[in-house]
Scaffold this motif. Structure first.
Motif, PDB file in Angstrom:
ATOM      1  N   LEU A  20       0.830  -1.207   0.000  1.00  0.00           N
ATOM      2  CA  LEU A  20       0.000   0.000   0.000  1.00  0.00           C
ATOM      3  C   LEU A  20       0.864   1.257   0.000  1.00  0.00           C
ATOM      4  O   LEU A  20       0.586   2.210  -0.735  1.00  0.00           O
ATOM      5  N   SER A  21       1.924   1.256   0.786  1.00  0.00           N
ATOM      6  CA  SER A  21       2.831   2.408   0.827  1.00  0.00           C
ATOM      7  C   SER A  21       3.467   2.652  -0.531  1.00  0.00           C
ATOM      8  O   SER A  21       3.533   3.796  -1.001  1.00  0.00           O
ATOM      9  N   MET A  22       3.944   1.599  -1.170  1.00  0.00           N
ATOM     10  CA  MET A  22       4.559   1.755  -2.484  1.00  0.00           C
ATOM     11  C   MET A  22       3.549   2.254  -3.518  1.00  0.00           C
ATOM     12  O   MET A  22       3.875   3.101  -4.351  1.00  0.00           O
ATOM     13  N   PHE A  23       2.330   1.764  -3.455  1.00  0.00           N
ATOM     14  CA  PHE A  23       1.283   2.212  -4.364  1.00  0.00           C
ATOM     15  C   PHE A  23       1.027   3.703  -4.193  1.00  0.00           C
ATOM     16  O   PHE A  23       0.935   4.446  -5.174  1.00  0.00           O
ATOM     17  N   LEU A  24       0.943   4.159  -2.951  1.00  0.00           N
ATOM     18  CA  LEU A  24       0.689   5.581  -2.695  1.00  0.00           C
ATOM     19  C   LEU A  24       1.849   6.444  -3.148  1.00  0.00           C
ATOM     20  O   LEU A  24       1.643   7.547  -3.674  1.00  0.00           O
ATOM     21  N   ILE A  25       3.072   5.970  -3.001  1.00  0.00           N
ATOM     22  CA  ILE A  25       4.228   6.728  -3.463  1.00  0.00           C
ATOM     23  C   ILE A  25       4.221   6.850  -4.976  1.00  0.00           C
ATOM     24  O   ILE A  25       4.463   7.926  -5.530  1.00  0.00           O
ATOM     25  N   VAL A  26       3.913   5.776  -5.676  1.00  0.00           N
ATOM     26  CA  VAL A  26       3.863   5.797  -7.141  1.00  0.00           C
ATOM     27  C   VAL A  26       2.778   6.759  -7.620  1.00  0.00           C
ATOM     28  O   VAL A  26       2.998   7.545  -8.543  1.00  0.00           O
ATOM     29  N   ILE A  27       1.619   6.714  -6.992  1.00  0.00           N
ATOM     30  CA  ILE A  27       0.525   7.631  -7.365  1.00  0.00           C
ATOM     31  C   ILE A  27       0.939   9.079  -7.118  1.00  0.00           C
ATOM     32  O   ILE A  27       0.677   9.959  -7.949  1.00  0.00           O
ATOM     33  N   ALA A  28       1.605   9.345  -5.998  1.00  0.00           N
ATOM     34  CA  ALA A  28       2.033  10.713  -5.688  1.00  0.00           C
ATOM     35  C   ALA A  28       3.020  11.224  -6.739  1.00  0.00           C
ATOM     36  O   ALA A  28       2.915  12.372  -7.199  1.00  0.00           O
ATOM     37  N   PHE A  29       3.985  10.387  -7.136  1.00  0.00           N
ATOM     38  CA  PHE A  29       4.941  10.811  -8.164  1.00  0.00           C
ATOM     39  C   PHE A  29       4.250  11.009  -9.506  1.00  0.00           C
ATOM     40  O   PHE A  29       4.628  11.904 -10.275  1.00  0.00           O
ATOM     41  N   ASN A  30       3.246  10.211  -9.815  1.00  0.00           N
ATOM     42  CA  ASN A  30       2.511  10.372 -11.062  1.00  0.00           C
ATOM     43  C   ASN A  30       1.752  11.701 -11.077  1.00  0.00           C
ATOM     44  O   ASN A  30       1.751  12.412 -12.084  1.00  0.00           O
ATOM     45  N   ILE A  31       1.120  12.039  -9.972  1.00  0.00           N
ATOM     46  CA  ILE A  31       0.396  13.319  -9.877  1.00  0.00           C
ATOM     47  C   ILE A  31       1.372  14.480 -10.005  1.00  0.00           C
ATOM     48  O   ILE A  31       1.118  15.458 -10.715  1.00  0.00           O
ATOM     49  N   HIS A  32       2.516  14.371  -9.331  1.00  0.00           N
ATOM     50  CA  HIS A  32       3.528  15.429  -9.408  1.00  0.00           C
ATOM     51  C   HIS A  32       4.031  15.602 -10.839  1.00  0.00           C
ATOM     52  O   HIS A  32       4.230  16.731 -11.305  1.00  0.00           O
ATOM     53  N   GLY A  33       4.226  14.496 -11.556  1.00  0.00           N
ATOM     54  CA  GLY A  33       4.671  14.582 -12.950  1.00  0.00           C
ATOM     55  C   GLY A  33       3.676  15.315 -13.824  1.00  0.00           C
ATOM     56  O   GLY A  33       4.054  16.104 -14.690  1.00  0.00           O
ATOM     57  N   GLY A  34       2.394  15.083 -13.610  1.00  0.00           N
ATOM     58  CA  GLY A  34       1.363  15.782 -14.380  1.00  0.00           C
ATOM     59  C   GLY A  34       1.361  17.272 -14.108  1.00  0.00           C
ATOM     60  O   GLY A  34       1.261  18.084 -15.034  1.00  0.00           O
ATOM     61  N   TYR A  35       1.495  17.654 -12.834  1.00  0.00           N
ATOM     62  CA  TYR A  35       1.544  19.076 -12.498  1.00  0.00           C
ATOM     63  C   TYR A  35       2.793  19.738 -13.068  1.00  0.00           C
ATOM     64  O   TYR A  35       2.749  20.863 -13.556  1.00  0.00           O
ATOM     65  N   SER A  36       3.919  19.045 -13.017  1.00  0.00           N
ATOM     66  CA  SER A  36       5.160  19.602 -13.564  1.00  0.00           C
ATOM     67  C   SER A  36       5.048  19.814 -15.063  1.00  0.00           C
ATOM     68  O   SER A  36       5.501  20.834 -15.589  1.00  0.00           O
ATOM     69  N   CYS A  37       4.442  18.874 -15.748  1.00  0.00           N
ATOM     70  CA  CYS A  37       4.276  18.980 -17.193  1.00  0.00           C
ATOM     71  C   CYS A  37       3.370  20.163 -17.542  1.00  0.00           C
ATOM     72  O   CYS A  37       3.676  20.939 -18.444  1.00  0.00           O
ATOM     73  N   ASN A  38       2.272  20.312 -16.823  1.00  0.00           N
ATOM     74  CA  ASN A  38       1.374  21.446 -17.065  1.00  0.00           C
ATOM     75  C   ASN A  38       2.049  22.766 -16.733  1.00  0.00           C
ATOM     76  O   ASN A  38       1.839  23.768 -17.410  1.00  0.00           O
TER      77      ASN A  38
END
Length: 80
Positions: A20-38
């Protein structure tokens, strides 16, 4: 036998919590990548596309290129 069952329960709980911890970390990095791209699009004015769990792509002269630091430096020089 009860000690073995308790040990197995502990291992199962630890494995579930780690997953669960690893899943949440991956999701957080994915969200951050989207914001950085925008954010890159807002700053440079160049069209960007974020692909989930992949990378940010920048449209440079009609060609989609994967964003990296070198490309950011080149496109920043071009926009001046």
């Amino acid at each position: 036998m009860d000690e073995f069952i308790d040990y197995c329960r502990f291992l199962l709980f630890f494995a579930a919590a780690s997953s669960l911890s690893m899943f949440l970390i991956v999701i957080a990095f994915n969200i951050h990548g989207g914001y950085s791209c925008n954010g890159y699009q807002e700053v440079t004015g160049k069209q960007t596309l974020y692909r989930q769990f992949d990378s940010c792509y920048v449209n440079v002269d009609g060609e989609w290129r994967k964003y990296d630091e070198h490309l950011a430096i080149i496109t920043a020089k071009d926009s001046k």
